[in-house]
Design a protein around this motif. Structure first.
Motif, short mmCIF file in Angstrom:
data_model
loop_
_atom_site.label_atom_id
_atom_site.label_comp_id
_atom_site.label_asym_id
_atom_site.label_seq_id
_atom_site.Cartn_x
_atom_site.Cartn_y
_atom_site.Cartn_z
N ALA A 1 -2.93 11.25 2.94
CA ALA A 1 -3.11 9.83 2.65
C ALA A 1 -1.76 9.12 2.57
CB ALA A 1 -3.86 9.66 1.33
N GLN A 2 -0.78 9.76 1.93
CA GLN A 2 0.56 9.19 1.86
C GLN A 2 1.19 9.10 3.24
OE1 GLN A 2 2.80 8.08 -1.10
NE2 GLN A 2 3.16 7.11 0.86
N ALA A 3 0.97 10.12 4.06
CA ALA A 3 1.54 10.11 5.42
C ALA A 3 0.96 8.97 6.24
CB ALA A 3 1.26 11.45 6.11
N LEU A 4 -0.35 8.72 6.12
CA LEU A 4 -0.98 7.63 6.87
C LEU A 4 -0.40 6.28 6.45
CD1 LEU A 4 -4.73 8.77 6.80
CD2 LEU A 4 -3.10 8.95 8.69
N ALA A 5 -0.26 6.08 5.14
CA ALA A 5 0.30 4.81 4.65
C ALA A 5 1.75 4.66 5.04
CB ALA A 5 0.15 4.74 3.12
N VAL B 1 0.83 -1.21 0.00
CA VAL B 1 0.00 0.00 0.00
C VAL B 1 0.87 1.26 0.00
CG1 VAL B 1 -1.61 1.37 1.39
CG2 VAL B 1 -2.00 -1.08 1.06
N ASN B 2 1.86 1.30 0.87
CA ASN B 2 2.70 2.49 0.99
C ASN B 2 3.46 2.78 -0.30
OD1 ASN B 2 4.15 4.65 2.38
ND2 ASN B 2 5.89 3.27 2.42
N PHE B 3 4.14 1.77 -0.83
CA PHE B 3 4.93 2.01 -2.03
C PHE B 3 4.05 2.18 -3.26
CE2 PHE B 3 8.08 0.37 0.88
CZ PHE B 3 9.19 1.12 0.59
N GLY B 4 2.86 1.58 -3.24
CA GLY B 4 1.91 1.84 -4.32
C GLY B 4 1.46 3.28 -4.33
N LEU B 5 1.15 3.83 -3.15
CA LEU B 5 0.75 5.24 -3.07
C LEU B 5 1.90 6.18 -3.42
CD1 LEU B 5 -1.61 5.46 0.06
CD2 LEU B 5 -2.20 5.37 -2.36
N MET B 6 3.13 5.75 -3.18
CA MET B 6 4.27 6.59 -3.54
C MET B 6 4.34 6.83 -5.05
SD MET B 6 7.22 5.19 -0.90
CE MET B 6 8.55 6.09 -1.69
N PHE B 7 3.70 5.95 -5.82
CA PHE B 7 3.60 6.16 -7.26
C PHE B 7 2.27 6.80 -7.64
CE2 PHE B 7 7.21 3.50 -7.18
CZ PHE B 7 7.83 3.58 -8.42
N LEU C 1 6.49 11.37 3.96
CA LEU C 1 7.34 10.19 4.11
C LEU C 1 8.28 10.34 5.30
CD1 LEU C 1 8.15 9.61 0.33
CD2 LEU C 1 6.49 8.41 1.74
N VAL C 2 8.83 11.54 5.50
CA VAL C 2 9.68 11.78 6.67
C VAL C 2 8.85 11.66 7.95
CG1 VAL C 2 11.01 13.52 7.92
CG2 VAL C 2 11.36 13.22 5.46
N LEU C 3 7.64 12.21 7.92
CA LEU C 3 6.76 12.12 9.09
C LEU C 3 6.46 10.67 9.43
CD1 LEU C 3 4.92 13.56 11.16
CD2 LEU C 3 3.09 13.43 9.45
N GLY C 4 6.16 9.88 8.40
CA GLY C 4 5.87 8.47 8.64
C GLY C 4 7.05 7.73 9.24
N GLY C 5 8.24 7.98 8.71
CA GLY C 5 9.43 7.32 9.24
C GLY C 5 9.76 7.75 10.66
N ALA C 6 9.63 9.05 10.93
CA ALA C 6 9.97 9.55 12.26
C ALA C 6 8.98 9.04 13.31
CB ALA C 6 9.98 11.08 12.25
N LEU C 7 7.69 9.08 13.00
CA LEU C 7 6.68 8.62 13.97
C LEU C 7 6.75 7.12 14.19
CD1 LEU C 7 3.50 10.72 13.12
CD2 LEU C 7 5.08 10.99 15.03
#
Length: 442
Positions: A386-390, A306-312, A337-343
């Motif tokens: 949406a990208q941040a959530l994924a 889901v995450n990498f699919g949304l990245m496209f 993406l930074v927010l997702g990784g940090a959290l």
């Protein structure tokens, strides 16, 4: 004073809410799980040489530095492919074979290097992985021809895949695991921008060699691990070949579905047959037969897809519904993406205290919400949310489910479990964009 079930120290009081031992910062959500009936200490070192009073503890930041640069190889070349193609007098499509080679290398290298770790010990595995990374970096830096570049990318991928699996195996708590997986996500989110800046300041060859930064962490870690292997069983060469064939076929499925799909079925059947004859071989039966391991790996696969699919999908949607330039879209994609990784570091650390089921439900809900929001919205801010959530769900899931999967297997099989788990996550990263591409073509 009574001993814990693993025999590594005093028993910890049971947590009435989760049925696990209370987290002290050293043990990561350990204890007897009612659903598995087993106890596997997540704090054991990868080489089956448990830390004693005099054993040196590996600082978590060095493990993150050893693992994180792998993401440079995945996303770092994204904005410099045209420059590479121009300098090599070829097309951008041809140059992308370097990225494909890196993807193949990390998919194949993850279980292979985990097997080396299991049978030869952490120090030998680190030495082999470091050698592969160094050779690959030297190739891309000194031989600017396409075959050498592709080979160099593949060698770096094989090595950094192993370094990442070893780093995860050496973590001693949920907090430490979360830091390592967060480093992968944060580096990945900034890798295209970093790669572009390095290209402008130096050369595209330096961009392709960025995964070699993992060698800095390796130099610190390699002196703090034991030489003792986790398994004394004879190396299962046929099992390693069959697993490599399975991984290669699966990686090719999104590109050549009919042929690669058929090959995948055939080699998986051969691997299953071999597994019955060698239950303690390269792919340990106790790992792949564990319900907790299988469920954790499947969830990690889905969240990554889901995450990498949304990245496209999200950049395409932003291009369709905004007047932003491609550069503007690229910069806008950094923050979710930074927010997702940090959290994710916080989420993984808290998962040891909250319990398994609430965390699983929350991560799945975040991923589903990201898909729904991206599907129904044309507003730029909502698409980025949406990208941040994924991203939060996938980056956190990699750490949380890695802890769960390794707790469900015996300590001596932890390296194999980490390697196979990471393989599932990486396959999700490969399948996600392919599924999005197919949906867009419908």
């Amino acid at each position: 004073m009574s001993e814990s079930p693993a025999g590594r120290g005093p028993a910890r009081p049971a947590d009435a809410d989760t049925g696990t031992y209370a987290d002290t910062g050293t043990y990561a959500d350990t204890g007897t799980h009612a659903d598995t009936g087993t106890h596997a200490d997540a704090g054991t070192y990868a080489d089956a040489d448990p830390p004693g009073p005099g054993a040196p503890r590996i600082p978590t930041p060095w493990l993150g530095l050893m693992a994180g640069p792998l993401s440079f190889g995945i996303a770092g070349p994204a904005l410099v492919l045209d420059d590479i193609a121009r300098d090599l007098s070829t097309t951008t499509g041809t140059v992308t074979w370097g990225v494909t080679a890196f993807g193949w290398g990390i998919a194949v290298g993850t279980p292979l290097m985990a097997g080396l770790l299991r049978h030869r010990g952490a120090r030998a595995a680190l030495g082999a992985c470091g050698t592969l990374v160094l050779l690959g970096a030297l190739l891309v830096l000194t031989v600017p021809v396409l075959p050498a570049v592709i080979t160099g990318c593949a060698l770096q991928a094989l090595g950094t895949a192993g370094l990442t699996s070893i780093a995860m195996s050496l973590t001693d708590s949920a907090r430490s695991m979360g830091f390592v997986t967060a480093s992968l996500a944060v580096v990945g989110s900034t890798a295209p921008l970093a790669g572009s800046l390095v290209n402008d300041a130096l050369t595209w060859q330096a961009t392709l060699a960025l995964p070699a930064l993992s060698l800095i962490g390796l130099l610190v870690v390699i002196g703090r691990v034991s030489t003792r292997p986790a398994s004394t069983a004879a190396f299962d060469g046929l099992g390693a070949v069959l697993l490599t064939a399975v991984v290669t076929a699966l990686v090719l499925v999104p590109h050549h579905p009919p042929v690669a799909g058929l090959l995948s079925v055939l080699v998986i059947a051969a691997l299953v047959r071999h597994l019955r004859r060698r239950p303690q071989g390269f792919v340990p039966a106790v790992v792949v037969r564990s319900p907790v391991f299988l469920i954790s790996s499947a969830l990690a696969f889905l969240l990554a897809a889901v995450n990498f699919g949304l990245m496209f999908a999200v950049p395409d949607a932003l291009a369709d519904h905004t007047a932003w330039s491609s550069g503007g879209i690229g910069v806008a994609m950094v923050w979710p993406l930074v927010l997702g990784g940090a959290l994710s570091w916080v989420v993984v650390a808290l998962s040891a205290k909250v319990g398994r089921r609430p965390v699983v439900i929350a991560l799945v809900a975040l991923s589903v919400a990201g898909v729904v929001l991206a599907s129904v919205s044309a507003v730029a801010v909502l698409l980025l949310v949406a990208q941040a959530l994924a991203s939060i769900a996938a980056a956190s899931g990699q750490g949380v489910f890695a802890v769960h999967s390794t707790q469900a297997v015996p300590d001596e099989e932890r390296p194999a479990a980490i390697g196979l788990f990471n393989l599932c996550y990486l396959l999700g990263a490969a399948f996600g964009p392919a599924v999005v591409s197919l949906l867009q073509d419908l």
